[in-house]
Design an enzyme around this catalytic site. Sequence first.
Site, PDB file in Angstrom:
ATOM      1  N   ALA A  13       0.812  -1.075   0.008  1.00  0.00           N
ATOM      2  CA  ALA A  13       0.015  -0.082  -0.292  1.00  0.00           C
ATOM      3  C   ALA A  13       0.860   1.320  -0.023  1.00  0.00           C
ATOM      4  CB  ALA A  13      -0.734  -0.110   1.154  1.00  0.00           C
TER       5      ALA A  13
ATOM      6  N   GLY B 142       0.727  -5.016   0.875  1.00  0.00           N
ATOM      7  CA  GLY B 142      -0.492  -4.989  -0.103  1.00  0.00           C
ATOM      8  C   GLY B 142      -0.003  -5.856  -1.524  1.00  0.00           C
TER       9      GLY B 142
ATOM     10  N   GLU C 113      -0.480  -9.396  -0.599  1.00  0.00           N
ATOM     11  CA  GLU C 113      -1.966  -9.564  -0.641  1.00  0.00           C
ATOM     12  C   GLU C 113      -2.605  -9.773  -1.691  1.00  0.00           C
ATOM     13  OE1 GLU C 113      -1.994  -6.272   2.414  1.00  0.00           O
ATOM     14  OE2 GLU C 113      -2.886  -7.693   3.998  1.00  0.00           O
TER      15      GLU C 113
ATOM     16  N   GLU D  25       4.311  -4.950   7.404  1.00  0.00           N
ATOM     17  CA  GLU D  25       3.499  -3.912   8.189  1.00  0.00           C
ATOM     18  C   GLU D  25       4.035  -3.735   9.510  1.00  0.00           C
ATOM     19  OE1 GLU D  25       2.238  -6.198   6.113  1.00  0.00           O
ATOM     20  OE2 GLU D  25       0.642  -5.840   4.822  1.00  0.00           O
TER      21      GLU D  25
END
Length: 260
Positions: A66, A111, A114, A134
Amino acid sequence: MTYQTLIFEIRDGVAFVTVNRPDKLNALNDQVMLELADAAERIATETEIKGAILTGAGPKSFVAGADIGDLSRQGPFDGKARAQRGQGVLRRLETCGKPVIAAINGFALGGGCELAMACHIRIASENAKFGQPEVKLGIAPGYGGTQRLPRLVGKGVAMQLILTGETIDAPEAYRIGLVNKVVPAADLLAESEKMMRGILAMGPLAVRLAMEAVDQGLEMSLDEGLLLEANHFGLLAATQDMKEGTTAFLEKRSAKFLGR
Ligand code: COA
């Protein structure tokens, strides 16, 4: 929608979707997520599209997570909303009913890992790197990492990756079952397309229901999952595709499936 951060091309029934922010290692900012939502919807609903291959622009990164700039500005409520929006986009991709392959051409962090895990198959280039870093930023995975990683690699290994934030290379990702295959970088897209074309030569209704049974079955008891599987098996017995597939075998010829 006109894409600013994605390249979306359809070639012979396959949507090639490239996250295109190479100067930011294809990090998922809000614009990318908006466009990925649109792309997932198109993959799910456009009949011309039979499957999709997802990759990142440039030689270095699939998606490096992200966008940390966006994350740095969020408060608790928009943080939760961002996580839920992202989870929804990835889930739409995962349940689009058509095969989606992640062609992982470099960093798949946070992300990015993911996003790859929401795809049905992951093929990695030899230089790919994986991780859920993260915790290094004081956050935890928010786009499904805490849920899909243990389902893919088991609880113990998932805990290790999520709690340490460590990065692993492609052979290790293959060893733990995070990726299906590792190939030289130069062959990544060709190998991904080859696997996709192989899947698309199968009965499309069978592929769709098999994906659904695997996806849904993991959330059910064994008996419920077996019943779902039997129901799909019965449903497929009513299709022209099953008649064609079994007849073609008996007549020693290749099957020509129509998806009916
Ligand atoms: N969000 C926003 N920008 C990012 C980014 C992210 N997740 N990952 C990389 N970038 C940007 C960098 O800020 C840099 O931008 P700049 O040139 O404007 O300064 C550019 O992409 C190139 O990254 P850089 O860090 O210089 O490359 P590198 O080869 O030295 O390191 C990584 C590569 C992947 C190890 C490093 O970029 C990194 O750790 N990224 C963050 C990974 C992460 O924590 N992801 C999870 C987020 S929840």
